[in-house]
Design an enzyme around this catalytic site. Structure first.
Site, mmCIF file in Angstrom:
data_model
loop_
_atom_site.group_PDB
_atom_site.id
_atom_site.type_symbol
_atom_site.label_atom_id
_atom_site.label_comp_id
_atom_site.label_asym_id
_atom_site.label_seq_id
_atom_site.Cartn_x
_atom_site.Cartn_y
_atom_site.Cartn_z
ATOM 1 N N ASP A 67 -74.243 61.238 78.292
ATOM 2 C CA ASP A 67 -75.195 62.211 77.772
ATOM 3 C C ASP A 67 -76.032 61.652 76.631
ATOM 4 O O ASP A 67 -75.782 60.556 76.131
ATOM 5 C CB ASP A 67 -74.454 63.469 77.301
ATOM 6 C CG ASP A 67 -73.150 63.155 76.573
ATOM 7 O OD1 ASP A 67 -73.112 62.149 75.853
ATOM 8 O OD2 ASP A 67 -72.178 63.906 76.735
ATOM 9 N N ASN A 136 -63.875 73.687 73.447
ATOM 10 C CA ASN A 136 -64.036 74.757 74.437
ATOM 11 C C ASN A 136 -63.829 74.257 75.858
ATOM 12 O O ASN A 136 -64.127 74.960 76.822
ATOM 13 C CB ASN A 136 -65.409 75.413 74.292
ATOM 14 C CG ASN A 136 -66.559 74.429 74.525
ATOM 15 O OD1 ASN A 136 -66.337 73.268 74.861
ATOM 16 N ND2 ASN A 136 -67.790 74.908 74.353
ATOM 17 N N HIS A 138 -65.297 71.557 77.223
ATOM 18 C CA HIS A 138 -66.438 70.892 77.861
ATOM 19 C C HIS A 138 -66.152 69.403 78.050
ATOM 20 O O HIS A 138 -65.379 68.798 77.305
ATOM 21 C CB HIS A 138 -67.732 71.111 77.071
ATOM 22 C CG HIS A 138 -67.875 70.339 75.804
ATOM 23 N ND1 HIS A 138 -68.063 70.934 74.582
ATOM 24 C CD2 HIS A 138 -67.894 69.003 75.552
ATOM 25 C CE1 HIS A 138 -68.186 70.010 73.648
ATOM 26 N NE2 HIS A 138 -68.074 68.832 74.213
ATOM 27 N N GLU A 143 -71.063 72.714 79.222
ATOM 28 C CA GLU A 143 -70.449 73.800 78.482
ATOM 29 C C GLU A 143 -69.845 74.839 79.427
ATOM 30 O O GLU A 143 -70.169 74.877 80.622
ATOM 31 C CB GLU A 143 -71.503 74.478 77.589
ATOM 32 C CG GLU A 143 -72.182 73.556 76.593
ATOM 33 C CD GLU A 143 -71.309 73.246 75.389
ATOM 34 O OE1 GLU A 143 -70.094 73.512 75.426
ATOM 35 O OE2 GLU A 143 -71.855 72.730 74.404
#
Length: 244
Positions: A67, A136, A138, A143
């Site tokens: 990313d 979370n 990810h 996400e």
């Protein structure tokens, strides 16, 4: 799925680096999928050391990063281009033209994503994909959502991700709100996946990943469907998941 529970971040990093080193040694023209953030830094330090000692050769290796922030210049200290140069590429004998990162400076979202997917296909896919995991759940910047995104895409970052990444910036307001990331489908197409987790703040995410339902609300949970996944996590990160 192979799971290794180690004592601490140091042991996690060394074992992860060893697995990456074996991949590079056994297949000298491998395509390595690489990650950023604090989790892989220790592993990169070992790879740098072994490369500088002459025991590890990256001259034929190709790399693709997961990313990059959208709208950030390569020259920025917070770009993942800068991160990779500082933490790995400038210290090993990988060829610069064989290292690839999504272009965060381009405004044409569709073109960036389309070109990156085409690049990965042209390289023959990823042989070993390195991943961290967010609080979370990810992976990359995928996400929690209602679906598993297939290919490279631009994502709006969750507030929890912005909060976690603000330590790399002057303030939370300086953290980009969007990023380009490999999709879940692209990650799952990798021949092998190596997931790293360290620290008690990752315990809930690891529990949901390993023991909860497979759901896009916990993106990493989909890794249980992959044919060749290795997890290396320290005791703090595995406090809730145990040995399951």
């Amino acid at each position: 799925m192979k799971v290794y529970i180690v004592k601490d971040y140091h042991e996690m990093s060394k074992k992860a680096a060893s697995i990456i080193a074996v991949q590079a040694a056994m297949d000298p023209d491998s395509v390595l999928g690489l990650a950023t953030g604090s989790t892989p830094v220790g592993a990169y330090e070992y790879l740098r050391k072994w490369s500088e000692e002459g025991t590890l050769d990256f001259s034929g290796i190709r790399t693709v990063n997961l990313d990059e922030y959208k709208g950030i210049a390569k020259e920025s200290d917070q770009s993942y281009y800068h991160f990779m140069r500082e933490n790995l590429f400038d210290h090993i004998n990988v060829k610069e033209e064989n290292t690839y990162i999504p272009d965060g400076e381009k405004e044409d979202i569709d073109a960036v994503c389309r070109d990156y997917e085409a690049l990965i296909r042209k390289l023959g896919g990823v042989d070993l994909q390195l991943l961290g995991i967010g609080r979370n759940g990810h992976i990359g910047f995928n996400e929690p959502s209602e679906t598993f995104p297939g290919e490279c895409h631009c994502v709006d970052l969750a507030e929890s991700t912005i909060e976690a990444n603000k330590r790399f910036f002057e303030s939370a307001e300086d953290v980009p709100r969007q990023a380009y990331t490999m999709g879940i489908g692209t990650i799952m197409n990798a021949k092998k996946i190596l997931l790293l987790a360290s620290g008690e703040d990752k315990a809930e995410a690891m529990y949901q990943t390993m023991c909860g339902p497979i759901t896009p609300r916990v993106p990493a949970s989909v890794l249980r469907l992959h044919r060749d996944v290795t997890i290396i996590a320290d005791e703090a990160a595995m406090a809730k998941a145990g040995t399951r």
